[in-house]
Every structure is written in structure tokens, then in C-alpha cells.
Design a protein around this motif. Structure first.
Motif, PDB file in Angstrom:
ATOM      1  N   ASP A  29      -3.747  -4.251  -9.167  1.00 24.23           N
ATOM      2  CA  ASP A  29      -2.810  -4.886 -10.100  1.00 24.23           C
ATOM      3  C   ASP A  29      -1.385  -4.383  -9.879  1.00 24.23           C
ATOM      4  N   ASP A  32       0.062  -5.967  -6.803  1.00 25.09           N
ATOM      5  CA  ASP A  32       0.457  -7.338  -7.094  1.00 25.09           C
ATOM      6  C   ASP A  32       1.796  -7.365  -7.844  1.00 25.09           C
ATOM      7  N   GLN A  81      -7.237  -9.803  -6.659  1.00 23.38           N
ATOM      8  CA  GLN A  81      -5.834 -10.116  -6.401  1.00 23.38           C
ATOM      9  C   GLN A  81      -5.724 -10.750  -5.012  1.00 23.38           C
TER      10      GLN A  81
END
Length: 286
Positions: A29, A32, A81
């Protein structure tokens, strides 16, 4: 699978025999959010071949397990992701030394945590959290518990004590808060001295002034980050851990000399690595 990390990679230490999903989820995360790549690493201690014991077969088995885990972890990241580029490496060496070495070319190192006690940590040959946090040349994120993303409003905590390392932590904390569009709680902790020639009010107000001076100017650079200042009274580890009980993460600077020869890590950081129930981000002074 021997790709080397680029400067902007987030390096993730993967342990094939323990659950790596929580730390890898955080790292994926974060990659990303920042538009960075992930570099997943399994380190395997080299075999020892002596006249008494040859552990080459065990080393081979660990290497095979490591390769399998890296493939599984890579696929897992791509499912979570899809836009994050993933590279992997199976490397020979003591895991803590391997990851500390990779930190020289990484944007961040992410580790899982078993919340070992200090005794367990000392006796555990595989303990990575304190050695890597103490030696890394980049921020180290220890994910022993999930970030509390359901808290409304969401917030990060940063510990401030006026040191250069806490100023570095503040810079990263503002950057993180801006990326996440969340609030930031800047906290100083005043522990009343047993003996002093000054009044408690004088020392407490000095702490408040230090906190205000340290955070001055950052609101202009990050106008979208809602900043609050707090001076708490008590044990720094307990107060900071309690303040971060429902936080996305707590960010602290690395300073001081701990109980490990040649390593620099403060007692507050060491305590938070064991006590905090959210991700702990330790920031060295560059």
C-alpha cells in the motif's frame, strides 16, 4: 530471482516460516501511495561445513522454501496492488546484516514483528527488528499490528524531543500524513525529574515551547495536514504508545546507544518496538 533494489525501492524482509502478509500489505500500500517499487528479500544463512556437522542439505531446503515464498508473495502483491512493480532476491547471509546492507540503497525497509520480549529477542537468532532498526540507513517500518484505518479522523503520531533525529521523524511524518490525507499529532513527553532546581511549571512550559519551535513552518509546507501539539506527562514509552493506540502509525527518530554494541538506538524507540500496537516507523538522521 536475484534482482537488486533501485534507490527508490521499498525493501521488505520476508520470513518463509512466519506470516508475512501483514507487513507486506503495509509495504504494498505504501509503494502504491508513493509510486515506488517493492523489492522482496529472503535471506538464508550460508551452510556451515565442519568435521562435525554439514548443514548443506538444510541450507538447500531453506533456499527452496525461500524461492517458493518469494513467488507466492510476489503474486499476492500483484493481486493487492496491480500497479506496483515487484522484484525479488534470495540472498545468502545473516538476515539482519543483509537487510541493513540493502538499506543503503532503499527508500524504506519494512519488517514484520513477533513482539518478542527483550529476553526472547536476545535469545532469538532470527530476531531482526532491533538490529535492522538500529543499523539501517533509511527509515525502517516495523509492522507488528495493523494500522487503525477505521479511526475517524485517521491520524499519525510523531514523537518530538528536540533532537535532530526527531526533526527527521517530523519531516517524514508530515510527508506520510500528506500522502494519506490524515491528521498529525505531534507529541512531546515530559517526565518530571526527581530532583530539580526549577519549578515543574517552568519545565513544562519549556517543553511546550520546544514543541512549538520544532513544528514551526511545517504547516505552510503542508497546508492540508491538520497538526495538533500535545505535551504529555509521564513515561515517554507509555505515553507515546497510548497516544498511538488507534493511530495509522507512530513515527520516531532514532537516537542514543542501546544494549547492542556498535548500534545506535534509543531506549524510547526500543520500548515502542515492543509496546506499540500500530506500525512503528524509525527514522535515522541522514
Amino acid at each position: 530471482m536475484t534482482a537488486t533494489p533501485e534507490r527508490a525501492d521499498i525493501v521488505v524482509g520476508i520470513d518463509p516460516v512466519r506470516n508475512w502478509h501483514l507487513a507486506l500489505a503495509w509495504a504494498a500500500d505504501e509503494a502504491d501511495r508513493r509510486g515506488l517499487a517493492l523489492h522482496l528479500v529472503v535471506a538464508v544463512r550460508p551452510p556451515h561445513n565442519t568435521q562435525h556437522v554439514d548443514d548443506t542439505p538444510r541450507h538447500h531446503a531453506q533456499a527452496v522454501a525461500g524461492e517458493d515464498t518469494l513467488r507466492t508473495a510476489s503474486d499476492w502483491v500483484r493481486d493487492r496492488q496491480p500497479g506496483v512493480r515487484v522484484t525479488t532476491a534470495l540472498l545468502d547471509g545473516a538476515p539482519s546484516k543483509v537487510l541493513a546492507g540493502l538499506s543503503r540503497e532503499a527508500a524504506m525497509v519494512v519488517l514484520g514483528s513477533r513482539h518478542l520480549s527483550r529476553t526472547e529477542e536476545f535469545l532469538s537468532a532470527g530476531s531482526l527488528v532491533v538490529p535492522v532498526s538500529a543499523q539501517a540507513r533509511c527509515p525502517v517500518v516495523v509492522v507488528g499490528d495493523a494500522e487503525h484505518s477505521t479511526q475517524d479522523p485517521a491520524y499519525l503520531v510523531v514523537g518530538i524531543d528536540g533532537s535532530e533525529s526527531s526533526r527527521a521523524a517530523l519531516a517524514l511524518a508530515f510527508e506520510e500524513a500528506d500522502l494519506r490525507r490524515c491528521a498529525l499529532r505531534a507529541i512531546a513527553v515530559w517526565q518530571p525529574p526527581v530532583f530539580t532546581l526549577h519549578t515543574g511549571d517552568t519545565l513544562f512550559h519549556a517543553e511546550r515551547r520546544l514543541l512549538s519551535e520544532t513544528t514551526a513552518g511545517w504547516a505552510e509546507k503542508y497546508p492540508d495536514v491538520r497538526l495538533t501539539h500535545e505535551v504529555l506527562i509521564g513515561s515517554p514509552v507509555e505515553m507515546l504508545a497510548n497516544a498511538a493506540e488507534h493511530a495509522l502509525a507512530i513515527v520516531v527518530g532514532r537516537r542514543g546507544h542501546g544494549g547492542y554494541t556498535g548500534m545506535r538506538i534509543g531506549s524510547v524507540v526500543h520500548g515502542l518496538l515492543h509496546r506499540a500496537h500500530c506500525p512503528v516507523i524509525t527514522v535515522p538522521v541522514e
